[in-house]
Design a protein around this motif. Sequence first.
Motif, mmCIF file in Angstrom:
data_model
loop_
_atom_site.group_PDB
_atom_site.id
_atom_site.type_symbol
_atom_site.label_atom_id
_atom_site.label_comp_id
_atom_site.label_asym_id
_atom_site.label_seq_id
_atom_site.Cartn_x
_atom_site.Cartn_y
_atom_site.Cartn_z
ATOM 1 N N GLN A 45 73.374 -32.648 91.460
ATOM 2 C CA GLN A 45 73.159 -33.245 90.106
ATOM 3 C C GLN A 45 74.360 -34.549 90.360
ATOM 4 N N ALA A 46 74.273 -35.441 89.302
ATOM 5 C CA ALA A 46 75.280 -36.529 89.071
ATOM 6 C C ALA A 46 76.583 -36.041 89.318
ATOM 7 N N LYS A 47 76.877 -34.711 88.777
ATOM 8 C CA LYS A 47 78.239 -34.305 88.723
ATOM 9 C C LYS A 47 78.778 -33.888 89.971
ATOM 10 N N ASP A 48 77.931 -33.828 90.947
ATOM 11 C CA ASP A 48 78.173 -33.351 92.517
ATOM 12 C C ASP A 48 78.571 -34.455 93.268
ATOM 13 N N VAL A 49 78.452 -35.606 92.867
ATOM 14 C CA VAL A 49 78.975 -36.847 93.632
ATOM 15 C C VAL A 49 80.450 -36.878 93.836
ATOM 16 N N SER A 50 81.157 -36.894 94.988
ATOM 17 C CA SER A 50 82.519 -37.073 95.049
ATOM 18 C C SER A 50 83.292 -38.314 94.215
ATOM 19 N N LEU A 51 84.376 -37.979 93.851
ATOM 20 C CA LEU A 51 85.090 -39.210 93.425
ATOM 21 C C LEU A 51 85.141 -40.411 94.049
ATOM 22 N N PRO A 79 61.865 -39.483 83.824
ATOM 23 C CA PRO A 79 62.271 -40.453 84.969
ATOM 24 C C PRO A 79 61.673 -39.940 86.160
ATOM 25 N N PHE A 80 61.483 -40.959 87.370
ATOM 26 C CA PHE A 80 60.831 -40.457 88.497
ATOM 27 C C PHE A 80 61.662 -39.669 89.353
ATOM 28 N N ILE A 81 63.163 -39.915 89.108
ATOM 29 C CA ILE A 81 64.237 -39.151 89.689
ATOM 30 C C ILE A 81 65.202 -38.789 88.570
ATOM 31 N N ASP A 82 65.432 -37.545 88.178
ATOM 32 C CA ASP A 82 66.108 -37.434 87.326
ATOM 33 C C ASP A 82 67.455 -36.562 87.536
ATOM 34 N N MET A 83 68.379 -37.412 87.506
ATOM 35 C CA MET A 83 69.828 -36.784 88.033
ATOM 36 C C MET A 83 70.393 -35.925 87.017
ATOM 37 N N PHE A 84 69.978 -35.921 86.007
ATOM 38 C CA PHE A 84 70.636 -34.953 84.711
ATOM 39 C C PHE A 84 69.449 -33.904 84.675
ATOM 40 N N GLY A 85 68.418 -33.560 85.210
ATOM 41 C CA GLY A 85 67.641 -32.788 85.032
ATOM 42 C C GLY A 85 66.779 -32.286 86.154
ATOM 43 N N ALA A 86 67.655 -31.879 87.207
ATOM 44 C CA ALA A 86 66.815 -31.545 88.282
ATOM 45 C C ALA A 86 66.264 -29.896 88.181
ATOM 46 N N ASP A 758 80.769 -35.395 108.849
ATOM 47 C CA ASP A 758 80.772 -36.729 108.332
ATOM 48 C C ASP A 758 80.608 -36.668 106.815
ATOM 49 N N ARG A 759 81.621 -36.729 105.710
ATOM 50 C CA ARG A 759 81.588 -36.548 104.359
ATOM 51 C C ARG A 759 81.935 -38.010 103.973
ATOM 52 N N SER A 760 81.279 -39.140 104.492
ATOM 53 C CA SER A 760 81.589 -40.174 103.886
ATOM 54 C C SER A 760 80.767 -40.571 102.847
ATOM 55 N N SER A 761 79.329 -40.003 102.808
ATOM 56 C CA SER A 761 78.391 -40.365 101.797
ATOM 57 C C SER A 761 77.670 -39.231 101.391
ATOM 58 N N VAL A 762 77.064 -39.284 100.230
ATOM 59 C CA VAL A 762 76.316 -38.223 99.590
ATOM 60 C C VAL A 762 75.274 -37.515 100.567
ATOM 61 N N CYS A 814 73.236 -28.439 101.787
ATOM 62 C CA CYS A 814 74.549 -28.752 102.105
ATOM 63 C C CYS A 814 75.027 -27.181 102.855
ATOM 64 N N GLU A 815 75.887 -27.129 103.586
ATOM 65 C CA GLU A 815 76.486 -25.843 104.100
ATOM 66 C C GLU A 815 76.462 -24.862 102.994
ATOM 67 N N LYS A 816 77.067 -25.217 101.795
ATOM 68 C CA LYS A 816 77.363 -24.426 100.738
ATOM 69 C C LYS A 816 76.752 -24.932 99.452
ATOM 70 N N GLY A 817 76.362 -24.148 98.661
ATOM 71 C CA GLY A 817 76.350 -24.342 97.305
ATOM 72 C C GLY A 817 75.171 -25.354 96.679
ATOM 73 N N ILE A 818 74.857 -26.348 97.166
ATOM 74 C CA ILE A 818 73.701 -26.922 96.419
ATOM 75 C C ILE A 818 72.693 -27.308 97.688
ATOM 76 N N TYR A 819 71.559 -27.584 96.866
ATOM 77 C CA TYR A 819 70.314 -28.013 97.611
ATOM 78 C C TYR A 819 70.146 -29.338 97.029
ATOM 79 N N ARG A 820 69.012 -30.266 97.527
ATOM 80 C CA ARG A 820 68.529 -31.421 96.550
ATOM 81 C C ARG A 820 66.803 -31.580 96.805
ATOM 82 N N SER A 821 66.398 -31.851 95.750
ATOM 83 C CA SER A 821 64.837 -32.115 95.426
ATOM 84 C C SER A 821 64.093 -30.990 96.327
ATOM 85 N N LEU A 822 63.721 -30.063 95.425
ATOM 86 C CA LEU A 822 62.919 -28.954 96.022
ATOM 87 C C LEU A 822 61.325 -29.633 95.943
#
Length: 866
Positions: A45-51, A79-86, A758-762, A814-822
Amino acid sequence: MQLSDSLSDHFAPRYVSKEMGYGVPKEGWRICLAHEFKEKRKPFQAKDVSLSNVLEHIGLGIRYLKWWYKKTQVEKKAPFIDMFGAQPLRQIYGAPLGGIGGGTITRGWRGEFCRWQLNPGMYHYKTVTANQFTVCLRRGGQTVYQQVLSVERPPTLQGWNWGYCGEYAFYHALYPRAWTVYHLPGQNVTLTCRQISPVIPHDYQDSSLPVAVFVWDIENKNDYALDVSIMFTVVNGSGHKDDKNGGHWNEPFHLEKEGEAVSGVLLHHCTTVNPYTMCIAAREQPDREVSHQTAFSPKGTCSGLWSDLITDGRLDSPTGSSPPTPKGEKVAAALAVGCSVSAQSRNTLEFCLSWDMPKITFGSREREHIRRYSRYFGTKGDASPSLSHYALTHYRQWEKSIEEWQRPILQDSSLPSWYKSALFNELYFVVDGGTVWTELPEDADVSGGVRSEDGGLPAQPAVVKEYGRFAYLEGQEYRMYNTYDVHFYASFALIMLWPKLALSVQYDIAGSVVHEDPTERMHLMSGRYSAVKAKNVVPHDIGDPDDEPWQRVNAYLIHDTADWKDLNLKFVLQVYRDFHLTQDSQYLRDMWPVCQAVMESELKFDLDGDGLIENSGYADQTYDGWTVTGPSAYCGGLWLASLCVMCKMARLVDNEETYQRYRDLLDRGSAAFDKLLWNGKYYNYDSSGRDLSNSVMSDQCAGHWFLRASGLGEGEYQAFPKEKIQSALKSVFDLNVMSFAGGQMGAVNGMRPEGVPDRSSVQSDEVWIGVVYGLAATMIHEGMKEEGMRTAEGCYRTVWERLGMAFQTPEAYCEKGIYRSLAYMRPLSVWAMQLALNTSEKGQTTSAQTGATDGEKGQDLRQNQS
């Protein structure tokens, strides 16, 4: 393989009971009903984006927030992509019910009916408690056992016997079929429920039907006979709030034709928009007793229905319809089928579930669309009895076709078991990807306004007129139809199994290429205003089901059309691959001028005239989180591959001048590509020279992959030196696969040469399952079968066995913790692995073996052009 065995041992779910059921195959995905997945992941979700990424994209964040607020709070839409309600991860899903394009109902692996997509493309995730199968055993005229076949203990329907012990049962999926085996403790009886949906390759009639059949095999291992009844209960609705709108009603039915009779209950769901009728039915036979309860309220204890069954193993079977439901109330129906099972023998009971919603409107309600299956069963909404009759009298033929299709792969001892499960089970998304399959309206014009005589398309191409229009979502949470950069990967399943649907999609996309929409719109990424759709540019997608697909292309707001360099290239590559696999010369003739137009639009990105297109800002739509400057391995490789297939197609249409033009570009571009990007081991991510430009991208050989899948990539039609491709793939395997997560989670998108992600992007430190399957296919094409299998296995084990994401394979983890777009489209690319295996084993694909030679093809094309 020894490497694969270690993964299997690490992740395998347990199963306790020794009862193996009746007719359950060896291969597939199996899980004990008592299994609990230990790892519980969270959605990105939006809160997972790095600073650092927040700071880099702060403008995008603000613009998205404003857009999200307007969409959800003002327009009251999703919304067709909901970053606050995955969607949270629910580790419960099994094989979906139904054919292609008529809506879906998903039954979980514990037996619950829990995911619904009856309104096209729109999902809700409600478990309807009363939708259950119940078994009743009788001996000597007395009921000795009655049990809801569910491990749940819900707070409602307390008059029923819940809490079946999951240790005594397992679920086994080999899509489009699934088996649930229940050993009834203390009864010496085993039930095997076989679930069948009509999803049959190269079948464009039965595969469209919104039906599923449940066959119950009953094994009586006692020394005495038993009378056995199975009761199927279903609520009129889907757990949605409109179930309580009032006006819904049920009625019993009986239909006899062609010497076969079926009976059951129709559940009329009378909503204002997209009304439908569900149906539960059974086949009448001399030694079977079919009975029903037309209506009951699925709340309270519901002990009356339970007592009705327990008394004599049958239901009261009242005549007449139920009254319409009052507002605020729900209604359900029940169907019971009974038979006698002799000592030490087996008998079978059959049920069908169907739903009939032949006419659909999308969110805008501007147009009415007709679903494909209505060609065979009518558009009046009264087809449920006929659908059920057809399913119950034809399912054996479906199974025969399914077994003939799957058998060669399942019996191939050189293929590991996990791969066979992945190959067939990932096909669920063809049906359950918000899929719609509609008839082409008589007044439709798919040409985009530019007809064949002007370098465009026919208004109604024959393949679209005959086989209809097809669309599926990027993902159940990313609600955009036919997202083209993702379809590039997923399309292997369609072109290999339902090639007419793949060609239909291509015609729709081609028509939108030549179309332009000058309407100004702000793009969230840049904040710029630009035209919705430029001419000779492939659209990102064809729209949102909450709006009006096919009418307003490009629901995507992130980039404007000037940034979509890879989509045009992916169109050209798919055009030739599809021709190679189908040998459809009319298709190639129609697509040739469109391919020329999109290639010309790409040439403006060859800024220094070296034959290689360059990037600025964001590279493409596939990897839209990675900033790129100058030529890149991904887009540059797709460009060279596109030049290569343009040379091939120019030869086929006997256009030597065009051939020489693209040949010159290919020769110069290949030299520039090597000079700017090859570092001696692999192709750098981009040519900017910045700190991270030498990252190892897992998908750097995507262009070469498509050439090999199209029978090219060698000799005259080679864009990349073989030794460099093999070196790059070895680097990817060593770094992105084996140096990431102990080699057990597939290939990470980006890896630094020193062996850290490489952690340069989401997106750079994510694993994209569909990309990994494509990478594995590339390795197989290059003779690296063991590496390819190991690479893909990590994804399958992670998704299906470790994270509990069966039948909802995500876009990324990701290696740990999260997934995206089931539940995402791209993992259908596992079929690219099968194409690679076919090609490597036979020297050429089965389709190509029956085709004409290049000279004969070219002659045919030239004759038809004249």
